[in-house]
Design a protein around this motif. Structure first.
Motif, short mmCIF file in Angstrom:
data_model
loop_
_atom_site.label_atom_id
_atom_site.label_comp_id
_atom_site.label_asym_id
_atom_site.label_seq_id
_atom_site.Cartn_x
_atom_site.Cartn_y
_atom_site.Cartn_z
N VAL A 202 9.20 -4.67 14.26
CA VAL A 202 8.24 -3.82 13.80
C VAL A 202 6.85 -4.62 13.14
CG1 VAL A 202 8.39 -1.83 12.55
CG2 VAL A 202 10.42 -2.89 12.75
N ARG A 203 5.82 -3.47 13.00
CA ARG A 203 4.64 -4.45 12.16
C ARG A 203 4.33 -3.59 11.02
NH1 ARG A 203 -0.30 -5.38 13.80
NH2 ARG A 203 -0.21 -7.34 12.98
N PHE A 204 3.90 -4.17 9.92
CA PHE A 204 3.78 -3.37 8.75
C PHE A 204 2.67 -2.50 8.77
CE2 PHE A 204 1.98 -3.46 4.19
CZ PHE A 204 3.04 -2.62 3.72
N SER A 205 1.84 -2.63 9.44
CA SER A 205 0.52 -1.76 9.69
C SER A 205 1.01 -0.49 10.18
CB SER A 205 -0.44 -2.36 10.43
OG SER A 205 0.14 -2.85 11.64
N GLU A 206 2.00 -0.41 10.98
CA GLU A 206 2.56 0.71 11.70
C GLU A 206 3.57 1.46 10.50
OE1 GLU A 206 4.99 -0.31 15.04
OE2 GLU A 206 3.35 -1.61 15.62
N ILE A 207 4.17 0.89 9.44
CA ILE A 207 4.91 1.35 8.65
C ILE A 207 4.16 2.14 7.77
CG2 ILE A 207 6.69 0.97 6.77
CD1 ILE A 207 7.68 -1.44 8.50
N ARG A 208 3.04 1.23 7.28
CA ARG A 208 2.32 1.68 6.40
C ARG A 208 1.50 2.91 6.80
NH1 ARG A 208 -0.45 -1.23 2.91
NH2 ARG A 208 -0.35 -0.58 0.81
N ALA A 209 1.16 3.22 8.12
CA ALA A 209 0.55 4.45 8.38
C ALA A 209 1.37 5.58 8.89
CB ALA A 209 0.05 3.97 10.09
N MET A 210 2.50 5.45 8.50
CA MET A 210 3.54 6.62 8.33
C MET A 210 3.14 7.59 7.35
SD MET A 210 7.11 4.57 8.96
CE MET A 210 8.50 6.08 8.03
N PRO A 211 3.61 9.03 7.58
CA PRO A 211 3.36 9.98 6.56
C PRO A 211 3.66 9.74 5.17
CG PRO A 211 4.99 10.73 8.17
CD PRO A 211 4.42 9.31 8.70
N GLY A 212 2.98 9.77 4.28
CA GLY A 212 3.14 9.56 2.89
C GLY A 212 2.69 8.31 2.61
N GLN A 213 2.29 7.47 3.40
CA GLN A 213 1.60 6.19 3.07
C GLN A 213 2.39 5.27 2.45
OE1 GLN A 213 -1.13 5.85 5.07
NE2 GLN A 213 -2.77 5.82 3.49
N PRO A 214 3.70 5.09 2.89
CA PRO A 214 4.77 4.25 2.25
C PRO A 214 4.17 2.83 1.41
CG PRO A 214 5.27 4.77 4.52
CD PRO A 214 3.85 5.39 4.33
N PHE A 215 4.57 2.78 0.49
CA PHE A 215 4.10 1.52 -0.41
C PHE A 215 2.94 1.45 -1.06
CE2 PHE A 215 7.38 0.39 3.28
CZ PHE A 215 8.38 0.40 2.33
N THR A 216 2.43 2.42 -1.01
CA THR A 216 1.15 2.54 -1.95
C THR A 216 1.61 3.01 -3.29
OG1 THR A 216 0.91 4.87 -1.30
CG2 THR A 216 -0.33 3.40 -0.09
N GLU A 217 0.83 2.84 -4.24
CA GLU A 217 1.21 3.14 -5.68
C GLU A 217 1.63 4.62 -5.96
OE1 GLU A 217 -1.64 1.83 -8.37
OE2 GLU A 217 -0.32 1.37 -10.02
N GLY A 218 2.77 4.82 -6.77
CA GLY A 218 3.25 6.23 -6.98
C GLY A 218 4.28 6.68 -5.90
N CYS A 219 4.18 6.00 -4.75
CA CYS A 219 4.99 6.37 -3.63
C CYS A 219 6.61 6.14 -3.80
CB CYS A 219 4.67 5.58 -2.48
SG CYS A 219 5.32 6.03 -1.00
N PRO A 220 7.38 7.15 -3.31
CA PRO A 220 8.75 7.10 -3.58
C PRO A 220 9.40 6.03 -2.93
CG PRO A 220 8.21 9.40 -2.56
CD PRO A 220 6.96 8.43 -2.62
#
Lengths: 122, 122
Positions: A3-21
DNA sequence: CTGTATCCTTCTAGATACTG
DNA sequence: CAGTATCTAGAAGGATACAG
């Protein structure tokens, strides 16, 4: 890499940004005691006292707190038997087992490489 | 389940007991900021300022501290170019890339399930 | 046995200011 | 640009005592 992190980051809700679940869940399951409790339970169901002994160094306070958080997250199941003396058993939920399938390979890697890593410097 | 914790626990050095090197490594790579920095670097090489922006919410102090620990662990490589203004690039070492191969599936799982977990309770 | 409640210490980590 | 130094508030966590 599977898996690439850029793909994960692009998921709905923008995972791992500040304030994210994802940040909250990360804190729960990747925290010092969370990992160790989940590891013990990945093996089998444990009673309170067994967890205290198996998760070496954890205080009663932190064990209680960790278990409450993981239970609220739906990762751990608590089953209390109305007996005297009381008996309480903790186990992984299906969601928790699913999580540990992903976590165990990582933990295995850590077990294998830790001596070399800490030996390098710390 | 691919691996069992009981098998990992039985490895030489009794991983994850108190005072064991695995506990130290676990703290480094599973800590709040360690994970997020490693994730950014798993994507590509980053400069200091890029990491500050990408790892949202991290202070300069924690970024410096986290990078120093991960570098000492042999997971992150630091390359400084003697230019004015200075340029420093951080990347994963082969060991770090190996680690992230195990961590990314876990992180992907977290990204997928976090909304449900935090929605359940917190 | 399975926890809770309280106090108190230690450590984390954010803010700010400053340097090569 | 890429950091370091210092200060401080707040959180984490340990010890102890106690309850159901």
């Amino acid at each position: 890499m599977t898996v690439r992190f850029s793909e994960i980051r692009a998921m709905p809700g923008q995972p791992f940004t500040e304030g994210c679940p994802t940040r909250v869940v990360l804190d729960h399951i990747m925290g010092k005691w969370g990992v160790l409790v989940l590891l013990s339970l990945s093996d089998r169901t444990h009673r309170w006292g067994e967890l205290r002994r198996e998760v070496q160094g954890i205080s009663e306070k932190m064990l209680a707190q960790t278990l409450r958080v993981l239970e609220a997250d739906g990762l751990v199941h608590r089953e209390a038997y109305p007996e005297i003396p009381p008996r309480v058993e903790y186990s992984l939920t299906p969601l928790g087992r699913d999580l540990m399938e992903r976590m165990l390979p990582l933990v295995e890697w850590v077990a294998i490489h830790s001596d070399a890593i800490v030996g390098t410097d710390d």
